[in-house]
Design a protein around this motif. Sequence first.
Motif, mmCIF file in Angstrom:
data_model
loop_
_atom_site.group_PDB
_atom_site.id
_atom_site.type_symbol
_atom_site.label_atom_id
_atom_site.label_comp_id
_atom_site.label_asym_id
_atom_site.label_seq_id
_atom_site.Cartn_x
_atom_site.Cartn_y
_atom_site.Cartn_z
ATOM 1 N N MET A 1 85.610 37.251 54.634
ATOM 2 C CA MET A 1 84.172 37.414 54.889
ATOM 3 C C MET A 1 83.449 37.838 53.602
ATOM 4 N N GLN A 2 82.398 37.066 53.266
ATOM 5 C CA GLN A 2 81.696 37.389 52.022
ATOM 6 C C GLN A 2 80.571 38.391 52.281
ATOM 7 N N LYS A 3 80.502 39.370 51.378
ATOM 8 C CA LYS A 3 79.488 40.421 51.539
ATOM 9 C C LYS A 3 78.509 40.395 50.373
ATOM 10 N N TYR A 4 77.239 40.525 50.682
ATOM 11 C CA TYR A 4 76.198 40.565 49.631
ATOM 12 C C TYR A 4 75.253 41.733 49.910
ATOM 13 N N ASP A 5 74.616 42.209 48.849
ATOM 14 C CA ASP A 5 73.548 43.190 49.086
ATOM 15 C C ASP A 5 72.395 42.491 49.813
ATOM 16 N N VAL A 6 71.996 41.332 49.252
ATOM 17 C CA VAL A 6 70.817 40.642 49.797
ATOM 18 C C VAL A 6 71.171 39.191 50.109
ATOM 19 N N ILE A 7 70.868 38.754 51.322
ATOM 20 C CA ILE A 7 70.963 37.318 51.630
ATOM 21 C C ILE A 7 69.552 36.809 51.919
ATOM 22 N N VAL A 8 69.174 35.767 51.191
ATOM 23 C CA VAL A 8 67.858 35.157 51.385
ATOM 24 C C VAL A 8 68.058 33.878 52.189
ATOM 25 N N VAL A 9 67.391 33.765 53.317
ATOM 26 C CA VAL A 9 67.527 32.555 54.137
ATOM 27 C C VAL A 9 66.351 31.635 53.832
ATOM 28 N N GLY A 10 66.639 30.482 53.205
ATOM 29 C CA GLY A 10 65.603 29.506 52.861
ATOM 30 C C GLY A 10 65.391 29.416 51.364
ATOM 31 N N ALA A 11 65.530 28.194 50.821
ATOM 32 C CA ALA A 11 65.364 27.989 49.372
ATOM 33 C C ALA A 11 64.048 27.311 49.036
ATOM 34 N N GLY A 12 62.963 27.724 49.725
ATOM 35 C CA GLY A 12 61.618 27.301 49.330
ATOM 36 C C GLY A 12 61.164 28.191 48.168
ATOM 37 N N PRO A 13 59.915 28.055 47.734
ATOM 38 C CA PRO A 13 59.435 28.870 46.609
ATOM 39 C C PRO A 13 59.544 30.368 46.867
ATOM 40 N N SER A 14 59.197 30.812 48.090
ATOM 41 C CA SER A 14 59.219 32.266 48.378
ATOM 42 C C SER A 14 60.648 32.801 48.321
ATOM 43 N N GLY A 15 61.582 32.040 48.907
ATOM 44 C CA GLY A 15 62.974 32.491 48.950
ATOM 45 C C GLY A 15 63.609 32.506 47.567
ATOM 46 N N CYS A 16 63.345 31.430 46.783
ATOM 47 C CA CYS A 16 63.976 31.341 45.450
ATOM 48 C C CYS A 16 63.506 32.472 44.548
ATOM 49 N N ILE A 17 62.207 32.762 44.588
ATOM 50 C CA ILE A 17 61.722 33.803 43.672
ATOM 51 C C ILE A 17 62.161 35.192 44.164
ATOM 52 N N ALA A 18 62.262 35.355 45.483
ATOM 53 C CA ALA A 18 62.756 36.644 46.026
ATOM 54 C C ALA A 18 64.198 36.850 45.561
ATOM 55 N N ALA A 19 64.999 35.769 45.632
ATOM 56 C CA ALA A 19 66.409 35.869 45.219
ATOM 57 C C ALA A 19 66.507 36.167 43.724
ATOM 58 N N LYS A 20 65.636 35.515 42.940
ATOM 59 C CA LYS A 20 65.659 35.754 41.488
ATOM 60 C C LYS A 20 65.385 37.240 41.202
ATOM 61 N N TYR A 21 64.384 37.798 41.868
ATOM 62 C CA TYR A 21 64.026 39.195 41.596
ATOM 63 C C TYR A 21 65.069 40.173 42.125
#
Length: 416
Positions: A1-21
């Motif tokens: 099972m993979q664990k992450y601090d943050v999982i962003v659901v959706g690779a639209g503009p809002s999701g990609c920039i949230a993941a980058k930050y």
Amino acid sequence: MQKYDVIVVGAGPSGCIAAKYAAKAGASTLIVEKDAEIGVPVQCAGLISKRAIEESELKDVKAFINKELKGAIVRSHSYELKIQSPDKTAFAIRRDVFDRALAEDALKAGAEIIMSSRIKKLNRGVGGEELTLAAGDSKEELKATVVIGADGVRSKIAKMAGLSVARHLLSCVQVECEYEAVDAFAEIFIGRNIAPGFFAWAIPLGAEEVARIGLCIDKRCSRHPNPLRFLKAFLAEHPEMAERYKGTRTGFTAGAIPIATGLHRRMHGLSTVRVFKGNGVLLVGDAAAQVKPITGGGVYYGLKCGKIAGKIAAEACLSNDMGVLRDYETGWRKEIGAEIAFGLKVHRLRCILKDSDFDTICRVLSQEQMLQQIAKQGDMDYQACIFRNFLKNHELIKLAARNIIRYLYAKRRLGN
Ligand SMILES: Cc1cc2nc3c(=O)[nH]c(=O)nc-3n(C[C@H](O)[C@H](O)[C@H](O)COP(=O)(O)OP(=O)(O)OC[C@H]3O[C@@H](n4cnc5c(N)ncnc54)[C@H](O)[C@@H]3O)c2cc1C
């Protein structure tokens, strides 16, 4: 099972920039996208401001800019309002290329991505420290401390987290077609028979005589619920279209734009944040109805709020304090809450005005003094200031006064 601090659901503009930050701030970050290709299918007219391009932080802008625009022509039934942009402030872009570049930036910042995986389940773990996400039929589960729902207008994450963002969906259709555009001007067509409750558009693209032509309707003030019916009639019957529309090149796009409702009442409510003990969920972009109600544009607000969401999600994980997540709601509302609340009032007014009222508005705004004011204060992303100033004009005050009863009555019907 993979664990992450943050999982962003959706690779639209809002999701990609949230993941980058989130990744840039040091959080282990994963983006999960249901589609096989980022930015496809495109559901956007691709009209964004220079400010939005700057907000994207993308370097190779030539790769996604279709055309620099010189301004806009607003056409009501009998009038035409031509707004020249003093500086190149608006652009027609290729959303597929734009979204892909944002995803690449997120990966460069350290985020990971899984494609073709639709998140269908979100559960709280037994100990409460993590949220478990299950993608499609896959047996594999993913764990996250904070989930950012950037999954668009029909957000599943919002539902599964028990978050209800008050919103109403506008229905849109668009075609890419051969069209004799007016130089490099975007055209806006307003009228109750053209696009009730919203407007139609023609956005010229880079290639000669190609444009995106589409419209949105607000079903709450339309006799017919199907926007395609309006688009067909518009392309076939509108005098400008009859002259300049040369036939559709590519298939049509259908989509929806979320319009927040009752935002003023929710100013202090936490509708885009859910804090549990040890974990939490944030919503961003269309999933949070972070869209300009006057134009339906959501890319700039999504980028702006995505950055806030990413930073705060990382901070909450790294400090192990989920209370920090509440700052997201106050943070984004401080930036754009008042703009959205004002935009909702303009949208409500638009829903009740008659074609003759739109003619009056275009005629008044075509006056030299008003055009100068628009050139000085007009802003695609922050429209409240210029619209407030319009209401100082005596003809527009009279128009507003004539419609005040219907406007107040519509408040109940439209819920904003
Ligand atoms: C016809 C039309 C024209 C528009 N024109 C403009 C315009 O000119 N300018 C402008 O600024 N805005 C415009 N918009 C609005 C703009 O497209 C949106 O505001 C913007 O795309 C929102 O970005 P987002 O990242 O929040 O969501 P989206 O771009 O919708 O991205 C959401 C992503 O989440 C993925 N996803 C969804 N569910 C799941 C799941 N369960 N699991 C995994 N992934 C999932 C989707 O596949 C998608 O990639 C338009 C919208 C429409 C419909």
